[in-house]
Design a protein around this motif. Structure first.
Motif, PDB file in Angstrom:
ATOM      1  N   LYS A 198     -28.522  11.402 -64.896  1.00  0.00           N
ATOM      2  CA  LYS A 198     -27.522  12.227 -64.229  1.00  0.00           C
ATOM      3  C   LYS A 198     -27.276  11.683 -62.833  1.00  0.00           C
ATOM      4  O   LYS A 198     -28.221  11.338 -62.114  1.00  0.00           O
ATOM      5  N   ILE A 199     -26.008  11.567 -62.465  1.00  0.00           N
ATOM      6  CA  ILE A 199     -25.638  11.155 -61.105  1.00  0.00           C
ATOM      7  C   ILE A 199     -24.547  12.085 -60.592  1.00  0.00           C
ATOM      8  O   ILE A 199     -23.899  12.792 -61.369  1.00  0.00           O
ATOM      9  N   ASN A 200     -24.354  12.075 -59.277  1.00  0.00           N
ATOM     10  CA  ASN A 200     -23.270  12.831 -58.662  1.00  0.00           C
ATOM     11  C   ASN A 200     -22.464  11.875 -57.790  1.00  0.00           C
ATOM     12  O   ASN A 200     -23.043  11.165 -56.947  1.00  0.00           O
ATOM     13  N   ILE A 201     -21.165  11.831 -57.994  1.00  0.00           N
ATOM     14  CA  ILE A 201     -20.345  10.845 -57.289  1.00  0.00           C
ATOM     15  C   ILE A 201     -20.318  11.089 -55.784  1.00  0.00           C
ATOM     16  O   ILE A 201     -20.051  10.166 -55.008  1.00  0.00           O
ATOM     17  N   HIS A 202     -20.621  12.316 -55.352  1.00  0.00           N
ATOM     18  CA  HIS A 202     -20.655  12.577 -53.910  1.00  0.00           C
ATOM     19  C   HIS A 202     -21.861  11.913 -53.247  1.00  0.00           C
ATOM     20  O   HIS A 202     -21.841  11.636 -52.051  1.00  0.00           O
ATOM     21  N   LYS A 203     -22.914  11.669 -54.022  1.00  0.00           N
ATOM     22  CA  LYS A 203     -24.131  11.093 -53.460  1.00  0.00           C
ATOM     23  C   LYS A 203     -24.219   9.587 -53.665  1.00  0.00           C
ATOM     24  O   LYS A 203     -25.187   8.970 -53.236  1.00  0.00           O
ATOM     25  N   LEU A 204     -23.222   9.006 -54.319  1.00  0.00           N
ATOM     26  CA  LEU A 204     -23.260   7.575 -54.568  1.00  0.00           C
ATOM     27  C   LEU A 204     -23.004   6.791 -53.290  1.00  0.00           C
ATOM     28  O   LEU A 204     -22.128   7.150 -52.491  1.00  0.00           O
ATOM     29  N   SER A 205     -23.751   5.731 -53.112  1.00  0.00           N
ATOM     30  CA  SER A 205     -23.513   4.806 -52.011  1.00  0.00           C
ATOM     31  C   SER A 205     -22.618   3.686 -52.532  1.00  0.00           C
ATOM     32  O   SER A 205     -23.015   2.914 -53.412  1.00  0.00           O
ATOM     33  N   ILE A 206     -21.405   3.596 -52.009  1.00  0.00           N
ATOM     34  CA  ILE A 206     -20.408   2.645 -52.503  1.00  0.00           C
ATOM     35  C   ILE A 206     -20.447   1.399 -51.629  1.00  0.00           C
ATOM     36  O   ILE A 206     -20.166   1.472 -50.429  1.00  0.00           O
ATOM     37  N   PRO A 207     -20.789   0.251 -52.196  1.00  0.00           N
ATOM     38  CA  PRO A 207     -20.882  -0.962 -51.370  1.00  0.00           C
ATOM     39  C   PRO A 207     -19.512  -1.533 -51.028  1.00  0.00           C
ATOM     40  O   PRO A 207     -18.523  -1.293 -51.730  1.00  0.00           O
ATOM     41  N   ILE A 559     -28.740   3.842 -62.107  1.00  0.00           N
ATOM     42  CA  ILE A 559     -27.283   3.853 -62.267  1.00  0.00           C
ATOM     43  C   ILE A 559     -26.669   3.818 -60.875  1.00  0.00           C
ATOM     44  O   ILE A 559     -26.712   4.801 -60.137  1.00  0.00           O
ATOM     45  N   LEU A 560     -26.118   2.677 -60.501  1.00  0.00           N
ATOM     46  CA  LEU A 560     -25.620   2.450 -59.149  1.00  0.00           C
ATOM     47  C   LEU A 560     -24.127   2.158 -59.169  1.00  0.00           C
ATOM     48  O   LEU A 560     -23.568   1.742 -60.188  1.00  0.00           O
ATOM     49  N   CYS A 561     -23.511   2.371 -58.033  1.00  0.00           N
ATOM     50  CA  CYS A 561     -22.087   2.067 -57.880  1.00  0.00           C
ATOM     51  C   CYS A 561     -21.926   0.609 -57.445  1.00  0.00           C
ATOM     52  O   CYS A 561     -22.554   0.159 -56.489  1.00  0.00           O
ATOM     53  N   LYS A 562     -21.076  -0.137 -58.145  1.00  0.00           N
ATOM     54  CA  LYS A 562     -20.839  -1.541 -57.825  1.00  0.00           C
ATOM     55  C   LYS A 562     -19.638  -1.741 -56.901  1.00  0.00           C
ATOM     56  O   LYS A 562     -19.542  -2.754 -56.217  1.00  0.00           O
ATOM     57  N   GLY A 563     -18.710  -0.796 -56.903  1.00  0.00           N
ATOM     58  CA  GLY A 563     -17.538  -0.956 -56.056  1.00  0.00           C
ATOM     59  C   GLY A 563     -16.515   0.131 -56.284  1.00  0.00           C
ATOM     60  O   GLY A 563     -16.664   0.983 -57.169  1.00  0.00           O
ATOM     61  N   VAL A 564     -15.475   0.099 -55.477  1.00  0.00           N
ATOM     62  CA  VAL A 564     -14.408   1.089 -55.535  1.00  0.00           C
ATOM     63  C   VAL A 564     -13.060   0.383 -55.481  1.00  0.00           C
ATOM     64  O   VAL A 564     -12.909  -0.655 -54.829  1.00  0.00           O
ATOM     65  N   LEU A 565     -12.104   0.932 -56.175  1.00  0.00           N
ATOM     66  CA  LEU A 565     -10.729   0.431 -56.164  1.00  0.00           C
ATOM     67  C   LEU A 565      -9.814   1.567 -55.747  1.00  0.00           C
ATOM     68  O   LEU A 565      -9.467   2.427 -56.545  1.00  0.00           O
ATOM     69  N   PRO A 566      -9.409   1.640 -54.462  1.00  0.00           N
ATOM     70  CA  PRO A 566      -8.457   2.677 -54.045  1.00  0.00           C
ATOM     71  C   PRO A 566      -7.093   2.412 -54.681  1.00  0.00           C
ATOM     72  O   PRO A 566      -6.571   1.298 -54.595  1.00  0.00           O
TER      73      PRO A 566
END
Length: 791
Positions: A198-207, A559-566
């Motif tokens: 389980k993850i929460n997108i508010h707590k993810l650290s986005i590199p 389960i980690l965040c690899k990146g974001v695409l606005p």
């Protein structure tokens, strides 16, 4: 220009135009069968065949917020407003399992299985053979509470095998069910029944995408719009609206000019742990999910046993408590036990006992109470023998399997299978089995003594009424004395079945003997002799939760965040947070060409797989993501009323070179129309559902369905250096592709339509819902034979 000699052929054939009783808000085609599941506005689930024959209708009684099929099409997952996910059988709609993974509404579901089929796939499946069947009969079902109809307990009838098939993961391909709620939490379940992360997108650290920049970002006030797990289970794409901000902990000199970037964003999460450790996770999930099923069997068994015995004791005391009142009314100060012992000893029968036995109780009353009490005792014995004890035995065996796996540290420690916790849970399961055997001995003794007491009472009543008693069963006087002294006004069975802490008396000699056995491999916890069966079950269940929580926590942390695409900006308002936009995420199988001479790779769909390879090139199969979405009219005047399509997002972040594989394009919707819904189709096609904007009302006017060959569009490459500091789609405003009705494959629909658009890639059909409560089914593939209206 079209002429009468060359009439234009309609690109899509209308197969059905059927009325629907209520407006449909969700619809999904079965991935393997010609079945369409629909959810109506009044939260009923309807299942129709392709010929529109209705198979079943169910109503969960709560608001349905999401819907998703299992990859093999044998079960359907339903997300509810209260955070529950229920699994239903495709054959009849009956409930198979309920999971409470969330605390708020489950808005999105996505169920994917491992799409990487290898030559050893059939061999690897044999590794998960359930060895339990070699040593045990089929696992027991949950006993049914008297008076309940089938399905009330949340499980299937004994005559049906759907639940057993759902739980038996031995020969299933490894699959993961993803669920996202409106608070930003995403849960993962193996086979849809065993929670594993389980993850929460508010707590993810986005590199940040910059190699020389250590800044990280977070999403604030985010709302999930879509979740899609890749077919190799290595990546999860999450589309969400929210505010992108740089972490406050970063140093000021490293900050980019990013603050309050509010809009639609696309996150890429690394879920490769599912693929890398799928063999280990498969084995743990197989054992743990079956253990949880058996725990439910034990829990329900104890509940039913407690109720049945409590009802029996209530009947007994209801009849026999009147004797105390009669004794008091006659001015005596003795107890019922003393009066019965006096009668047993041959003394003269006292008036209250005579009145009670002859007038109040009678022969018929004794037989009725005996039938209730002894019948309850036998029923408890049957539940133990048919349900509780087999479940406890199989749990011990399965825990032994997990215990062996936990000692293989190189493979299973990495997924959180802790040897110490598994050992403790194994010991607790063994203790429960000991308690079950102990309970059976106590129950057998108590039932025997009650039966002996009732036989004696019948003989006494016969003698008092001067009737022959030769045909009555004999009784044991010694057992009768024990019953009257210790069991008449006490209940030794009830404490075993109640979870409340009751200290069971145990002699010191037995305790000392158990302590000595510890040195020979016995249980290290000697206090189990003082615990009840129900309390032992609670401790076992608690130890299981602790043991299975460790893999859940371990996988969640990986389960980690690899990146974001606005993607595009949205107004920072509560209305934009609840804005529902058409969007779709699909993964297509591709060939990946690696060029060792240039240290780069390229992607193309498998239909182009005839490409000749150079000596420096190697080819592997993989998946590429296609993300499509509608851009709202108020997001930007330059790109309003457009459809955005991007591809290669996950490969752009995986590529270690400076060259980006991310491509995107904007499609301008024809004038006079707006997009109602869209769906990515097979081989890189996109199906658009458009409504006229000039319609006087929502139910009037025309609409159209259009197919665009997305992989043939002139995609524009987007540089990785602009991922964060610019809205990416603004770069494409000078290269917008304008769609024209006369140039595309279009079918005019003589109704105004509403979402959803249900497209079946395997069948080549689409179901469109008109605003006037009608369902229209179209065949999308022109080269397919006409679909028969009978199945």
């Amino acid at each position: 220009m079209e002429t009468d000699e060359t009439p234009r052929v309609l690109p899509f054939q209308l197969q059905f135009d059927k009325p629907v009783a209520s407006q449909v808000k969700l619809a999904e085609w079965n991935p393997e069968k010609d079945l369409l599941a629909m959810v109506t506005e009044d939260s009923k689930i309807l299942l129709h065949r392709f010929n529109w024959q209705r198979l079943w209708t169910i109503s969960p009684g709560r608001c349905i917020t999401s819907l998703c099929w299992r990859p093999d099409g044998k079960a359907i997952a339903v997300g509810l407003e209260d955070g529950t996910i229920s699994l239903h059988d495709v054959e009849n709609g009956k409930l198979l399992r309920s999971l409470k993974s969330h605390t708020v509404a489950v808005m999105y579901l996505n169920w994917e299985e491992d799409g990487q089929v290898t030559r050893d796939d059939s061999i690897s499946n044999s590794n998960y053979e359930d060895r339990t069947s070699r040593f045990f009969p089929p696992a027991p079902r949950v006993p049914r509470m008297p008076g309940l109809v089938p399905g009330d307990t949340g499980f299937m009838d004994d005559s049906e095998d759907s639940f057993r098939e759902l739980s038996n993961s031995s020969y299933q391909r490894f699959n993961i069910l993803c669920s996202g709620d409106k608070d930003g939490s995403i849960c993962f379940s193996i086979f849809g029944i065993f929670p594993i992360g389980k993850i929460n997108i508010h707590k993810l650290s986005i590199p940040t995408p910059f190699a020389n920049e250590e800044a990280t970002y977070r999403l604030l006030n985010a709302s999930i719009s879509k979740v899609a797990l890749s077919k190799d289970l290595c990546h999860l794409i999450v589309m969400c609206s929210g505010e992108l901000n740089q972490d406050e902990v970063e140093s000021p000199e490293r900050k980019l000019c990013i603050h309050g970037l509010h809009g639609l964003h696309c996150l890429l999460l690394d879920t490769s742990i599912f693929w890398k450790r799928k063999n280990e996770l498969h084995q743990v999930a197989q054992q743990a999910s079956n253990i949880e099923d058996l725990i439910e069997v034990i829990r329900t068994s104890l509940s039913i046993m407690s109720k049945q015995w409590s009802d029996a004791m209530h009947t007994f005391h209801e009849k026999f408590d009147s004797l105390s009142s009669l004794i008091i009314d006659h001015g005596l100060d003795s107890s019922p036990q003393e009066e019965f012992l006096s009668l047993l000893g041959g003394a003269r029968t006292s008036p209250p006992v005579h009145q009670f036995l002859v007038n109040s109780l009678g022969e018929l009353g004794v037989k009725r109470v005996s039938k209730v009490v002894c019948g309850a005792g036998k029923e408890l014995q049957n539940i133990v023998l048919d349900h509780l004890q087999p479940a406890a035995e199989i749990i011990v065996f399965r825990m032994g399997e997990l215990r062996g796996l936990s000692r293989w540290r190189t493979r299973f420690k990495g997924i959180g299978l802790d040897e110490t916790l598994i050992d403790n849970a194994t010991e607790k399961s063994g203790m429960l089995l000991v308690q079950v055997e102990r309970f059976m001995r106590v129950l057998s003794s108590v039932v025997q003594q009650f039966s002996n007491f009732f036989n004696w009472l019948l003989k006494c009543i016969k003698l008092l009424m001067q009737e022959p008693s030769d045909q009555l069963l004999p009784y044991n006087s010694e057992l009768l004395v024990i019953f009257l002294k210790f069991l008449y006004d006490q209940d030794p069975i009830k404490p075993f079945l109640e979870p409340s802490e009751v200290d069971i008396e145990t002699d010191m000699e037995t305790l000392q003997r158990v302590r000595e056995l510890v040195h020979f491999g016995g249980f290290s916890d000697c206090g189990y002799l003082r615990r009840t069966l129900a309390e032992e079950f609670q401790q076992m269940e608690s130890s299981f939760k602790e043991a299975f929580l460790m893999p859940f926590t371990t996988i969640s942390c990986k389960i980690l965040c690899k990146g974001v695409l606005p993607l595009f900006a949205l107004p920072s308002s509560p209305a934009s947070m609840s804005l529902s936009l058409p969007m779709s995420v699909t993964y297509y199988k591709v060939c990946i060409l690696f060029d060792s001479s240039a240290t780069m790779f390229s992607l193309f769909l498998l239909k182009d797989g005839s490409t000749t390879l150079s000596p420096y090139q190697t080819r592997e199969h993989g998946f590429i993501d296609y993300i499509s979405f509608q851009i709202p009219g108020d997001s930007s005047s330059d790109i309003a009323n457009c459809i955005g399509i991007s591809r290669g997002f996950m490969h752009s972040l995986s590529n270690s070179t400076e060259e980006s594989n991310l491509e995107a394009i904007l499609l301008s919707v024809p004038d006079g129309y707006h997009c109602v819904d869209l769906s990515l189709y097979k081989e890189g096609q996109i199906v658009l559902l458009l409504n006229e904007t000039t319609a006087a009302s929502e139910s009037s006017g025309e609409s159209c369905m259009m197919i665009v060959q997305a992989n043939d569009l002139p995609f524009v490459s987007i540089s990785r250096s602009t991922f964060i500091d610019l809205w990416n789609l603004n770069q494409l405003k000078d290269s917008v592709r304008y769609l024209q009705l006369e140039n595309e494959k279009v079918r005019i629909i003589p109704h105004s339509v509403v979402a959803p658009l249900a497209v079946s890639a395997s069948r080549g059909v689409a179901c469109v819902f008109a605003a006037r409560k009608r369902a229209l089914v179209y065949i999308l593939d022109e080269d397919e034979d006409n679909v028969s209206d009978t199945e």
